[in-house]
Design an enzyme around this catalytic site. Structure first.
Site, PDB file in Angstrom:
ATOM      1  N   LYS A 188       0.831  -1.215   0.000  1.00 42.39           N
ATOM      2  CA  LYS A 188       0.000   0.000   0.000  1.00 42.39           C
ATOM      3  C   LYS A 188       0.867   1.268   0.000  1.00 42.39           C
ATOM      4  O   LYS A 188       2.095   1.181   0.042  1.00 42.39           O
ATOM      5  CB  LYS A 188      -0.964  -0.029   1.193  1.00 42.39           C
ATOM      6  CG  LYS A 188      -1.777  -1.323   1.305  1.00 42.39           C
ATOM      7  CD  LYS A 188      -2.752  -1.517   0.125  1.00 42.39           C
ATOM      8  CE  LYS A 188      -3.233  -2.949  -0.003  1.00 42.39           C
ATOM      9  NZ  LYS A 188      -4.346  -3.346   0.809  1.00 42.39           N
TER      10      LYS A 188
HETATM   11  C1  PLP Z   1      -5.306  -4.381   1.194  1.00 40.42           C
HETATM   12  C2  PLP Z   1      -6.768  -4.206   1.137  1.00 40.42           C
HETATM   13  C3  PLP Z   1      -7.599  -4.555   2.200  1.00 40.42           C
HETATM   14  C4  PLP Z   1      -7.120  -5.305   3.406  1.00 40.42           C
HETATM   15  O1  PLP Z   1      -6.053  -4.719   4.038  1.00 40.42           O
HETATM   16  P1  PLP Z   1      -5.079  -5.637   4.958  1.00 40.42           P
HETATM   17  O2  PLP Z   1      -4.256  -4.618   5.668  1.00 40.42           O
HETATM   18  O3  PLP Z   1      -4.296  -6.494   4.035  1.00 40.42           O
HETATM   19  O4  PLP Z   1      -5.939  -6.426   5.867  1.00 40.42           O
HETATM   20  C5  PLP Z   1      -8.946  -4.273   2.101  1.00 40.42           C
HETATM   21  N1  PLP Z   1      -9.455  -3.684   1.017  1.00 40.42           N
HETATM   22  C6  PLP Z   1      -8.700  -3.353  -0.040  1.00 40.42           C
HETATM   23  C7  PLP Z   1      -9.325  -2.681  -1.202  1.00 40.42           C
HETATM   24  C8  PLP Z   1      -7.331  -3.625  -0.009  1.00 40.42           C
HETATM   25  O5  PLP Z   1      -6.579  -3.327  -1.079  1.00 40.42           O
END
Ligand code: PLP
Length: 376
Positions: free
Chosen positions: A189
């Site tokens: 991210k």
């Molecule tokens: C990464 C992601 C999540 C979940 O996040 P985590 O930190 O991996 O639990 C939820 N929604 C979207 C759109 C994501 O890209």
């Protein structure tokens, strides 16, 4: 091997983490509120609550919103499964709305139709809209928030792709057009805390509920005794992770600029390739470019292009199989669902490498392979 995404950690990040490890607090301590204040300030929201992951952040947001068994929630099928999984986790039912073919985001013009086409009995069960800013490109939030107000629905943004993005000059996470916005700090991210998540809101009631549910629903009473008043969880972030998050946040704007530079380079390299469709950034939008997704005009070539790239050391990826197409969703009643644009999209998309440290020669290499594939 060039991966589709990769975190960027420097010596300042490492120092920040080491400092916490040598301190008295390693779980939820002073770094948590420092991270929350910095996030709130960055996004321009009154409150921020950090927690263990984007998934737990979604769970907490849905619980704080009071979503429960029998409720129905409109969301997009073009997302990571967690967006909808946590709707199921609170006992509610996701209703999938088709996507736009320019941004691959939920199609706001179809939300209204979806609502008015529901039988009267189900309209009353509808409680929220959960848009996802796919690939970091914000959804049409002004229109979505208008529809939500008209039908008395909450709006919870799954903004896991979009930390650092802007919609009409307001930062995603400012909650100008929503009740809560959720972020993830997974390594792929915008910034990372190893694992981690956050919920931003301007609503004090939601804020207090989120704080309580993050830690077992337990708080101290006037005598300093621990009392549990609601069913909560352990979704806490550690100070070790928060220190990394704080340090990364300082680099966020630079990271997003680097992602924009990578996208501009792809655009230059791939402009002449007629067999593919490049992603767009609409007017009044500043994307976080979480992922760079191209589409193959002839879907029959998608899998072979993906394989060709992989054979040549490129970590091409697939974001996403429609949530309703996962075997679990097929088993729980979504087996007859096929949304036209979503189907077209998921049969033609390929994610190319895109991350802050991706170099110009690497972009050239990936682009040349794509050209080679289509010229064969
Ligand atoms: C990464 C992601 C999540 C979940 O996040 P985590 O930190 O991996 O639990 C939820 N929604 C979207 C759109 C994501 O890209």
């Amino acid at each position: 091997m060039i991966p589709y995404s990769h975190q960027f950690i420097d010596s300042k990040d490492i120092e920040a983490v080491l400092k916490v490890l040598k301190s008295d607090w390693i779980t939820q301590g002073p770094k948590i509120s420092e991270f929350e204040k910095a996030l709130g300030k960055y996004c321009g929201a009154k409150f921020a609550v950090v927690c263990s992951s984007g998934t737990s952040a979604l769970h907490l947001a849905y619980l704080a919103a009071g979503l429960k068994k029998g409720d129905e929630i409109i969301t997009t099928p073009n997302t990571f499964a967690a967006t909808a999984n946590m709707i199921l986790a609170v006992g509610a039912k996701p209703i999938f709305c088709d996507i736009r073919l320019d941004t691959y985001n939920i199609d706001e013009s179809q939300i209204e139709k979806l609502i008015t086409n529901l039988p009267a009995g189900r309209q009353g069960k509808l409680k929220a809209i959960v848009p996802v800013h796919f690939a970091g490109h914000p959804c049409e939030m002004e229109k979505i928030s208008k529809i939500a107000k008209k039908h008395k629905l909450l709006v919870i943004e799954d903004a896991c792709h979009a930390l650092g993005a802007k919609y009409k000059n307001s930062k995603i996470g400012s909650c100008r057009y929503c009740d809560m916005a959720v972020f993830s700090f997974h390594p792929v991210k915008s910034i990372t805390a190893g694992e981690g998540g956050a919920i931003l809101t301007n609503n004090e009631k939601f804020y207090k509920k989120l704080i309580s549910l993050r830690s077992h629903g337990i708080h101290k009473d006037a005598q300093g005794k621990n009392v549990m008043e609601e069913l909560g969880y352990n979704y806490r972030l550690t100070d070790i992770q928060a220190a990394l998050g704080i340090s990364q946040l300082k680099k966020l704007d630079g990271f997003i600029r680097q992602r924009h530079a990578a996208v501009n380079n792809y655009k230059k390299e791939l402009a002449g390739v007629r067999s593919i469709i490049l992603p767009q950034e609409l007017k009044n939008i500043y994307s976080a470019w979480h992922i760079y997704v191209i589409r193959v005009k002839n879907p029959a070539q998608r899998d072979s292009l993906m394989q060709f790239l992989k054979n040549n050391g490129i970590g091409a990826n697939f974001h996403y199989p429609a949530v309703y197409s996962h075997p679990y969703y097929q088993k729980i009643g979504y087996n007859n669902l096929k949304l036209a644009n979503t189907e077209r999209y998921q049969n033609s998309c390929i994610t190319l490498p895109c991350f802050p440290a991706l170099s110009r020669p690497e972009i050239k290499l990936v682009s040349n392979l794509i050209k080679e594939f289509f010229n064969k």
